[in-house]
Design a protein around this motif. Structure first.
Motif, mmCIF file in Angstrom:
data_model
loop_
_atom_site.group_PDB
_atom_site.id
_atom_site.type_symbol
_atom_site.label_atom_id
_atom_site.label_comp_id
_atom_site.label_asym_id
_atom_site.label_seq_id
_atom_site.Cartn_x
_atom_site.Cartn_y
_atom_site.Cartn_z
ATOM 1 N N MET A 1 -10.648 -33.954 -23.201
ATOM 2 C CA MET A 1 -9.694 -33.533 -22.283
ATOM 3 C C MET A 1 -10.338 -33.083 -20.877
ATOM 4 S SD MET A 1 -6.558 -32.978 -22.354
ATOM 5 C CE MET A 1 -5.063 -32.185 -22.332
ATOM 6 N N ALA A 2 -11.428 -32.787 -20.600
ATOM 7 C CA ALA A 2 -12.228 -32.114 -19.430
ATOM 8 C C ALA A 2 -12.332 -33.587 -18.630
ATOM 9 C CB ALA A 2 -13.264 -31.403 -19.847
ATOM 10 N N SER A 3 -12.722 -34.590 -19.316
ATOM 11 C CA SER A 3 -13.086 -35.653 -18.602
ATOM 12 C C SER A 3 -11.841 -36.208 -17.841
ATOM 13 C CB SER A 3 -13.853 -36.834 -19.602
ATOM 14 O OG SER A 3 -12.726 -37.033 -20.563
ATOM 15 N N ALA A 4 -10.628 -36.166 -18.667
ATOM 16 C CA ALA A 4 -9.224 -36.604 -18.092
ATOM 17 C C ALA A 4 -9.098 -35.883 -16.888
ATOM 18 C CB ALA A 4 -8.170 -36.543 -18.914
ATOM 19 N N VAL A 5 -9.183 -34.868 -16.762
ATOM 20 C CA VAL A 5 -9.176 -33.720 -15.516
ATOM 21 C C VAL A 5 -10.173 -34.158 -14.611
ATOM 22 C CG1 VAL A 5 -9.321 -31.485 -14.564
ATOM 23 C CG2 VAL A 5 -8.109 -31.887 -16.906
ATOM 24 N N SER A 6 -11.253 -34.558 -15.026
ATOM 25 C CA SER A 6 -12.330 -34.685 -13.998
ATOM 26 C C SER A 6 -12.108 -36.233 -13.348
ATOM 27 C CB SER A 6 -13.751 -34.919 -14.578
ATOM 28 O OG SER A 6 -14.384 -35.361 -13.529
ATOM 29 N N GLU A 7 -11.460 -37.187 -14.246
ATOM 30 C CA GLU A 7 -11.261 -38.412 -13.604
ATOM 31 C C GLU A 7 -9.966 -38.385 -12.603
ATOM 32 O OE1 GLU A 7 -11.102 -42.396 -13.042
ATOM 33 O OE2 GLU A 7 -12.541 -41.245 -13.899
ATOM 34 N N GLU A 8 -8.957 -37.405 -13.101
ATOM 35 C CA GLU A 8 -7.746 -37.280 -12.233
ATOM 36 C C GLU A 8 -7.869 -36.721 -11.075
ATOM 37 O OE1 GLU A 8 -3.939 -37.359 -11.179
ATOM 38 O OE2 GLU A 8 -4.697 -38.448 -12.735
ATOM 39 N N GLU A 9 -9.065 -35.779 -10.971
ATOM 40 C CA GLU A 9 -9.328 -35.166 -9.681
ATOM 41 C C GLU A 9 -10.109 -36.135 -8.754
ATOM 42 O OE1 GLU A 9 -10.207 -30.531 -11.322
ATOM 43 O OE2 GLU A 9 -11.790 -31.801 -10.964
ATOM 44 N N ARG A 10 -10.959 -37.149 -9.267
ATOM 45 C CA ARG A 10 -11.825 -37.968 -8.728
ATOM 46 C C ARG A 10 -10.758 -38.981 -7.966
ATOM 47 N NH1 ARG A 10 -12.818 -43.035 -9.079
ATOM 48 N NH2 ARG A 10 -12.291 -43.320 -10.964
ATOM 49 N N ARG A 11 -9.571 -39.221 -8.654
ATOM 50 C CA ARG A 11 -8.474 -40.265 -8.342
ATOM 51 C C ARG A 11 -7.839 -39.609 -7.133
ATOM 52 N NH1 ARG A 11 -6.017 -41.963 -13.445
ATOM 53 N NH2 ARG A 11 -7.589 -42.101 -14.512
ATOM 54 N N LEU A 12 -7.484 -38.265 -7.258
ATOM 55 C CA LEU A 12 -6.828 -37.792 -6.188
ATOM 56 C C LEU A 12 -7.695 -37.549 -4.909
ATOM 57 C CD1 LEU A 12 -4.875 -34.719 -8.262
ATOM 58 C CD2 LEU A 12 -4.011 -36.759 -7.006
ATOM 59 N N PHE A 13 -9.160 -37.379 -5.275
ATOM 60 C CA PHE A 13 -9.894 -36.936 -3.984
ATOM 61 C C PHE A 13 -10.114 -38.508 -3.272
ATOM 62 C CE2 PHE A 13 -14.198 -37.358 -1.908
ATOM 63 C CZ PHE A 13 -13.978 -36.290 -1.022
ATOM 64 N N THR A 14 -10.163 -39.453 -4.108
ATOM 65 C CA THR A 14 -10.107 -40.858 -3.554
ATOM 66 C C THR A 14 -9.135 -41.163 -2.774
ATOM 67 O OG1 THR A 14 -11.861 -41.660 -5.435
ATOM 68 C CG2 THR A 14 -10.777 -43.201 -3.951
ATOM 69 N N ALA A 15 -7.772 -40.919 -3.250
ATOM 70 C CA ALA A 15 -6.646 -41.155 -2.687
ATOM 71 C C ALA A 15 -6.667 -40.244 -1.232
ATOM 72 C CB ALA A 15 -5.440 -40.895 -3.438
ATOM 73 N N TYR A 16 -6.816 -39.034 -1.358
ATOM 74 C CA TYR A 16 -6.842 -38.017 -0.120
ATOM 75 C C TYR A 16 -7.831 -38.656 1.138
ATOM 76 C CZ TYR A 16 -8.052 -34.360 2.805
ATOM 77 O OH TYR A 16 -7.957 -33.517 4.152
ATOM 78 N N GLU A 17 -9.282 -39.261 0.582
ATOM 79 C CA GLU A 17 -9.932 -39.974 1.354
ATOM 80 C C GLU A 17 -9.527 -40.996 2.304
ATOM 81 O OE1 GLU A 17 -13.726 -40.562 -0.674
ATOM 82 O OE2 GLU A 17 -14.899 -39.277 0.880
ATOM 83 N N SER A 18 -8.765 -41.950 1.494
ATOM 84 C CA SER A 18 -8.098 -43.024 1.783
ATOM 85 C C SER A 18 -7.277 -42.945 2.895
ATOM 86 C CB SER A 18 -7.702 -44.043 0.743
ATOM 87 O OG SER A 18 -8.673 -44.480 -0.097
ATOM 88 N N LEU A 19 -6.341 -41.870 2.700
ATOM 89 C CA LEU A 19 -5.157 -41.571 3.356
ATOM 90 C C LEU A 19 -5.710 -41.149 4.554
ATOM 91 C CD1 LEU A 19 -2.237 -41.115 3.937
ATOM 92 C CD2 LEU A 19 -2.361 -38.856 2.950
ATOM 93 N N ALA A 20 -6.755 -40.174 4.622
ATOM 94 C CA ALA A 20 -7.361 -39.494 5.847
ATOM 95 C C ALA A 20 -8.168 -40.611 6.794
ATOM 96 C CB ALA A 20 -8.503 -38.515 5.482
ATOM 97 N N VAL A 21 -8.675 -41.580 6.331
ATOM 98 C CA VAL A 21 -9.235 -42.669 6.830
ATOM 99 C C VAL A 21 -8.234 -43.489 7.495
ATOM 100 C CG1 VAL A 21 -10.745 -44.882 6.902
ATOM 101 C CG2 VAL A 21 -11.465 -42.768 5.632
ATOM 102 N N ALA A 22 -6.985 -43.833 6.976
ATOM 103 C CA ALA A 22 -6.057 -44.454 7.632
ATOM 104 C C ALA A 22 -5.384 -43.542 8.507
ATOM 105 C CB ALA A 22 -4.911 -44.950 6.396
ATOM 106 N N GLN A 23 -5.107 -42.409 8.467
ATOM 107 C CA GLN A 23 -4.546 -41.804 9.449
ATOM 108 C C GLN A 23 -5.436 -41.637 10.811
ATOM 109 O OE1 GLN A 23 -3.563 -37.899 7.577
ATOM 110 N NE2 GLN A 23 -1.645 -38.545 7.378
ATOM 111 N N LYS A 24 -6.732 -41.552 10.565
ATOM 112 C CA LYS A 24 -7.638 -41.470 11.546
ATOM 113 C C LYS A 24 -7.567 -42.983 12.369
ATOM 114 C CE LYS A 24 -12.488 -40.576 12.531
ATOM 115 N NZ LYS A 24 -12.638 -41.483 13.345
ATOM 116 N N ASP A 25 -7.726 -43.901 11.599
ATOM 117 C CA ASP A 25 -7.705 -45.367 12.307
ATOM 118 C C ASP A 25 -6.500 -45.395 12.958
ATOM 119 O OD1 ASP A 25 -10.075 -45.718 11.162
ATOM 120 O OD2 ASP A 25 -9.486 -47.215 9.508
#
Length: 98
Positions: A1-25
């Motif tokens: 179960m802990a790995s699922a949360v970790s994977e979800e956190e990683r996906r959220l962070f990646t999505a946030y990073e992508s959004l931040a880059v798109a907004q900056k561009d």
């Protein structure tokens, strides 16, 4: 179960990073467009200043001159932001490589 949360956190962070880059561009693109528009406005105001002076329209010339100075000042501010951001990005890349 802990790995699922970790994977979800990683996906959220990646999505946030992508959004931040798109907004900056998007913001950088808008700033470059604003810079070009201000430079064109300043150039037009300078031409109108010269024409007004040729016709001895001193009040109009003074108004166009003030518009040109204001547009140039705003363009300079935006240019500084854009160039400082590029310099900061270069410095960050150099740190990563070094």
């Amino acid at each position: 179960m802990a790995s699922a949360v970790s994977e979800e956190e990683r996906r959220l962070f990646t999505a946030y990073e992508s959004l931040a880059v798109a907004q900056k561009d998007g913001l950088e693109s808008a700033l470059w467009a604003a810079l070009r528009a201000l430079e064109e406005s300043a150039a037009l105001s300078r031409r109108l200043t010269a024409r007004a002076r040729e016709r001895n329209l001193q009040v109009a010339a003074a108004n166009f001159e003030e518009r040109a100075r204001t547009a140039e000042h705003h363009a300079d501010l935006i240019r500084q932001v854009l160039l400082n951001d590029k310099n900061a990005a270069s410095t960050e890349e150099e740190k990563k490589e070094g």
